[in-house]
Write a protein that holds these residues in place. Structure first.
Motif, short mmCIF file in Angstrom:
data_model
loop_
_atom_site.label_atom_id
_atom_site.label_comp_id
_atom_site.label_asym_id
_atom_site.label_seq_id
_atom_site.Cartn_x
_atom_site.Cartn_y
_atom_site.Cartn_z
N UNK A 197 -13.03 -41.67 25.01
CA UNK A 197 -11.86 -41.73 24.14
C UNK A 197 -10.80 -40.81 24.72
N UNK A 198 -9.69 -41.37 25.18
CA UNK A 198 -8.66 -40.59 25.87
C UNK A 198 -7.83 -39.80 24.86
N UNK A 199 -7.77 -38.49 25.07
CA UNK A 199 -6.96 -37.61 24.23
C UNK A 199 -5.78 -37.12 25.06
N UNK A 200 -4.58 -37.25 24.51
CA UNK A 200 -3.38 -36.95 25.29
C UNK A 200 -2.66 -35.69 24.85
N UNK A 201 -3.14 -35.03 23.83
CA UNK A 201 -2.47 -33.83 23.35
C UNK A 201 -2.89 -32.58 24.09
N UNK A 202 -2.44 -31.45 23.57
CA UNK A 202 -2.78 -30.14 24.15
C UNK A 202 -4.23 -29.81 23.86
N UNK A 203 -4.91 -29.32 24.88
CA UNK A 203 -6.31 -28.88 24.73
C UNK A 203 -6.56 -27.77 25.74
N UNK A 204 -7.13 -26.68 25.26
CA UNK A 204 -7.37 -25.54 26.14
C UNK A 204 -8.75 -24.96 25.87
N UNK A 205 -9.55 -24.87 26.91
CA UNK A 205 -10.82 -24.18 26.85
C UNK A 205 -10.54 -22.69 27.07
N UNK A 206 -10.67 -21.89 26.02
CA UNK A 206 -10.30 -20.48 26.12
C UNK A 206 -11.55 -19.63 26.36
N UNK A 207 -12.31 -20.02 27.37
CA UNK A 207 -13.56 -19.34 27.66
C UNK A 207 -13.46 -18.20 28.63
#
Length: 396
Positions: free
Chosen positions: A237-247
């Motif tokens: 499922x393609x997600x086009x918004x902002x996404x950040x792995x803050x690891x």
């Protein structure tokens, strides 16, 4: 108990060791973010906004602060009869008990919780990402495709692809191959750690996986590859918004700076998709006669007598006269004393930066000062360094 169409299971038990001193006394999802939030506020708010009213939060490492913060779930409108948010620690009592041994095992140990709601579908989430996503749209896609599992994906830079689970798909978005952190990835379509399972399939594969003594009990390493090899219907499922792995320290700092861009990478003022949080209940912030604030986010309870630019200040932060805070994230309850300079840094909760201190530099990696630290006057923290009371006393 009334059955649910879908419930969510939020994995929030990771140690988050790459965040260094920030996760020494708390789980990664409990780390403050964006002035008045914590990381876990984002998936919980997504659930609430998506109409998912039953959420199990699976905790393990340093859960005390996270458990206290979640409380009854009222802050996210998840304190409902017949639903709500439930903290689910590993069941370690008795001869059969054990800590969660992997992401799949964490869900397996809580099958009885899921079964009491008799859901058709189960949404599985990570508790350490910053993003706003409508899970109901993803569920619609899952049902339309008659999928056994749907995995949310987004493109990442090719250089970062070896750090993720990577999908290879056909023109219909059906997953043909899944590679967990490949050294030479064939695509840059990365898993976001957001899965929707048809529950009957999830239960079957979790039960089989638990019976395998050689399994790592992990979705990416075991469950997903096994379902692929069995010819099950897996879709991306393609997600086009902002996404950040803050690891990591750098990614957490970058995510804070993303809030200050014009327009911001993730809009916290979007009334159509609010991000809920537990309110600190403090008075309005105050900027003194000599105080100066530029391109920054200042939370309630702050007092600014010095200079703040390009920074995010959480609740109750005090910046004294002559102090300078630039391009930094300062967490709740900190005090920046007179003449101190904080540049490209993260300052953890309830820390005091002494008079004339210098934390961070104009260039280089992000400096970090750990929770409850007291930096003596004139102390210098170079770029990329991590300090707390112990390292100061040891002279490191």
């Amino acid at each position: 108990m009334r059955s649910k169409r879908v419930i969510a299971m939020l994995l929030a038990g990771g140690q988050g060791s790459r965040l260094g001193l920030l996760t020494r006394v708390m789980a990664k999802p409990a780390v403050p973010f964006g002035g008045r939030y914590r990381i876990i506020d984002f998936p919980l708010s997504n659930c609430s906004n998506s109409g998912i009213d039953t959420v199990g939060v699976l905790t393990q490492y340093q859960p005390l602060e996270l458990n206290s913060y979640i409380g009854s779930g009222a802050s996210w409108d998840l304190d409902l009869n017949g639903g709500g948010v439930y903290v689910l620690p590993p069941y370690v009592q008795g001869s059969e008990g054990r800590w969660y041994s992997g992401t799949a095992n964490a869900i397996y140990q809580n099958l009885s919780f899921i079964e009491q709601y008799d859901p058709e579908y189960v949404l599985i989430l990570s508790g350490d990402h910053i993003y706003k996503m409508d899970y109901s749209a993803m569920l619609d896609a899952h049902i339309e495709k008659n999928a056994n599992i749907t995995i949310a994906v987004r493109p990442v830079p090719w250089a970062e692809a070896p750090s993720f689970g990577i999908m290879n798909t056909d023109s219909e978005s059906r997953i043909l191959e899944f590679e967990e952190k490949p050294k030479q990835p064939k695509s840059n379509l990365a898993s976001m750690g957001v899965y929707i399972f048809t529950f009957s399939q999830l239960k079957k594969y979790l039960t089989e996986d638990n019976a395998d003594p050689n399994s790592k009990n992990d979705f990416g390493k075991n469950i997903i590859p096994k379902m692929l090899s069995d010819g099950k219907r897996l879709y991306a499922y393609a997600f086009e918004g902002y996404w950040k792995d803050v690891g990591t320290i750098s990614s957490l700092w970058e995510a804070h700076m993303d809030l200050l861009k014009n327009p911001p990478e993730v809009d916290l003022n979007d009334r159509r998709w609010p991000v809920y949080a537990k309110s600190p209940i403090m008075p309005p912030h105050y900027i003194g006669p000599e105080g100066r604030v530029e391109n920054s986010m200042i939370t309630e309870g702050c007092e600014i007598y010095g200079s703040v630019s390009g920074s995010v200040l959480s609740a109750g932060v005090i910046v004294e006269e002559g102090a300078v805070v630039e391009d930094s994230a300062v967490m709740p309850g900190c005090v920046i004393k007179k003449g101190a300079r904080v540049k490209r840094a993260i300052i953890a909760e309830q820390t005091v930066i002494g008079e004339g201190c210098q934390v961070g530099e104009d260039e280089g990696d992000i400096a970090l000062v750990g929770q409850d630290t007291r930096l003596p006057a004139g102390y210098k923290v170079p770029a990329g360094a991590q300090v707390n009371n112990e390292t100061i006393q040891e002279g490191k």
